[in-house]
Structure formats: C-alpha cells, structure tokens
Design an enzyme around this catalytic site. Sequence first.
Site, mmCIF file in Angstrom:
data_model
loop_
_atom_site.group_PDB
_atom_site.id
_atom_site.type_symbol
_atom_site.label_atom_id
_atom_site.label_comp_id
_atom_site.label_asym_id
_atom_site.label_seq_id
_atom_site.Cartn_x
_atom_site.Cartn_y
_atom_site.Cartn_z
ATOM 1 N N ARG A 1 0.847 -1.173 0.000
ATOM 2 C CA ARG A 1 0.000 0.000 0.000
ATOM 3 C C ARG A 1 0.885 1.226 0.000
ATOM 4 N NH1 ARG A 1 -4.371 1.020 4.618
ATOM 5 N NH2 ARG A 1 -2.522 1.530 5.774
ATOM 6 N N THR B 1 -0.825 7.613 -0.752
ATOM 7 C CA THR B 1 -2.129 7.557 -1.433
ATOM 8 C C THR B 1 -3.024 6.436 -0.892
ATOM 9 O OG1 THR B 1 -1.332 5.989 -3.075
ATOM 10 C CG2 THR B 1 -1.020 8.326 -3.580
ATOM 11 N N ASP C 1 0.928 -2.422 12.336
ATOM 12 C CA ASP C 1 1.382 -2.880 11.014
ATOM 13 C C ASP C 1 1.678 -4.387 11.081
ATOM 14 O OD1 ASP C 1 3.225 -3.615 8.842
ATOM 15 O OD2 ASP C 1 3.088 -1.496 8.338
ATOM 16 N N ASP D 1 5.234 -5.592 9.752
ATOM 17 C CA ASP D 1 6.328 -5.230 10.661
ATOM 18 C C ASP D 1 6.302 -6.063 11.932
ATOM 19 O OD1 ASP D 1 7.464 -3.356 8.999
ATOM 20 O OD2 ASP D 1 6.365 -1.663 9.848
#
Length: 209
Positions: free
Chosen positions: A104, A108, A200, A203
């Site tokens: 991603r 944006t 995340d 991560d």
Amino acid sequence: MGKLMILDHPLIQHKISLIRDKKTGTRDFRLLVDELAMLMAYEVTRDLPLKEVEIETPVAKAKTKVISGKTIGVVPVLRAGLGMVGGILSLVPAAKVGHIGIYRDPETLKPVEYYCKLPTDAAERDFIIVDPMLATGGSANGAIELLKKHGVKNIKLVCLIAAPEGVSAVQKEHDNVDIYIAALDERLNDHGYIVPGLGDAGDRLFGTK
Ligand code: PRP
Ligand code: URA
C-alpha cells in the site's frame, strides 16, 4: 453479494486479543498468526465436497467419505499474508501456493502490485487469499482482480482483522467472493490503519520496526 463470516470461536477470539496487544513480541505474534490461520481454515474449508469411498477396517468393509479431490490454491498477499500460509497448509496439505506482492503506498493508500507467481493450473483451482489485514480493501481487491485475470472463478478471502470500509470495498467490487474474518473493527484512522487493529501486521510479523 458474497458472504461475510465473522469467526467467533472462543479460541480465535482469545488469540486475536493476544495479537492486538502491543506487548506481544515477534515470536509470539508469528506463532499466533499461524494458529489463527489454522483455526480459520477449519471453517473456510467447511464446504469442500466429499465423495463416498469403500475401505476395509480391521473389522468390516465400510462406506465412508473423503474429500473429492477438489484442487485448492492458497495465495498470501506479501508480506504479511505469508504468516498465514503454514496454518492453512497444515489442514489442506495438498494445496499449491501462489504469491502476490502488493503493498500500500503510504501516501495515497493505493495498492502497488510488484509480484505475481501462481500455479500453472491456477484456472482450475479454487483459491483462498490470505492477508491478516483488510483495511481500505485496495490490496485485497488487487489480489482478487489478479486471480480473476488468470481465470480463477472461485475465490475466498481470509483476513484476521477487517475495517468496515475494507469489507464494503470488496463486496462492492467482487460480489462473488466470500470474506472470512475473525474481527470486524470500528474504522480506519487518517493514515488508513485499522482502529483498534493491531498496528502494522508485516512489521510485527517480521520484526522490521
Ligand atoms: C498491509 C496488509 C495488507 C494491506 C491492507 O500490507 O498486510 O496487505 O496493508 O491494507 P489495504 O486494505 O488498505 O490495502 P502493507 O501494504 O503494509 O505491505 P507489507 O505487508 O509488505 O508491509
Ligand atoms: N495494514 C496493516 O498492517 N495494518 C493496518 O491497520 C492497516 C493496513
């Protein structure tokens, strides 16, 4: 419209709480994601077709049932989807594994595709896409479109945590894809993260932050 299944088995809910906790480290996070994928695979495969066979037990002949040779493909969306592959394969060991690389764009939030390798007989397989997070739905929609472009007809999407925005986006674009999740969260924040979510996923799975 495709089904939305929220898998609320107590073991699944318990493990989801553990992966949400920011104190859960990479090693436990990885183990829990693997276990969650396996528990979810049990429900996701509930409609696999069976055929009758005859076998001989030590006592007598028996008419019994086995899975009817339906061919399955599993596709993790890189990176975080990789953490769910082992759990699915532990229940469906004959499945072939394709890989779709989509990230991603942090500005944006649009999906950027960078890799696709599918089994050569992809068009004859039913596919299970795995990705822990369904946020805006851009990555999932990108993965579904890629599979459809390769001739795949039957697709299920399996995510751990989803935002309502992501579920709606997939349902709007692909009304023949069933979605299986373990938790439907409140919303997305201004950075496109699921609230409360788990942060995340990539991560936390690979220890990159
Ligand atoms: C995460 C996650 C999904 C995607 C979800 O991947 O694993 O693929 O975001 O967001 P979306 O629904 O808004 O598209 P990320 O882009 O962080 O890539 P990574 O796994 O390589 O870190
Ligand atoms: N990707 C993640 O890993 N987490 C989110 O909350 C949203 C997208």
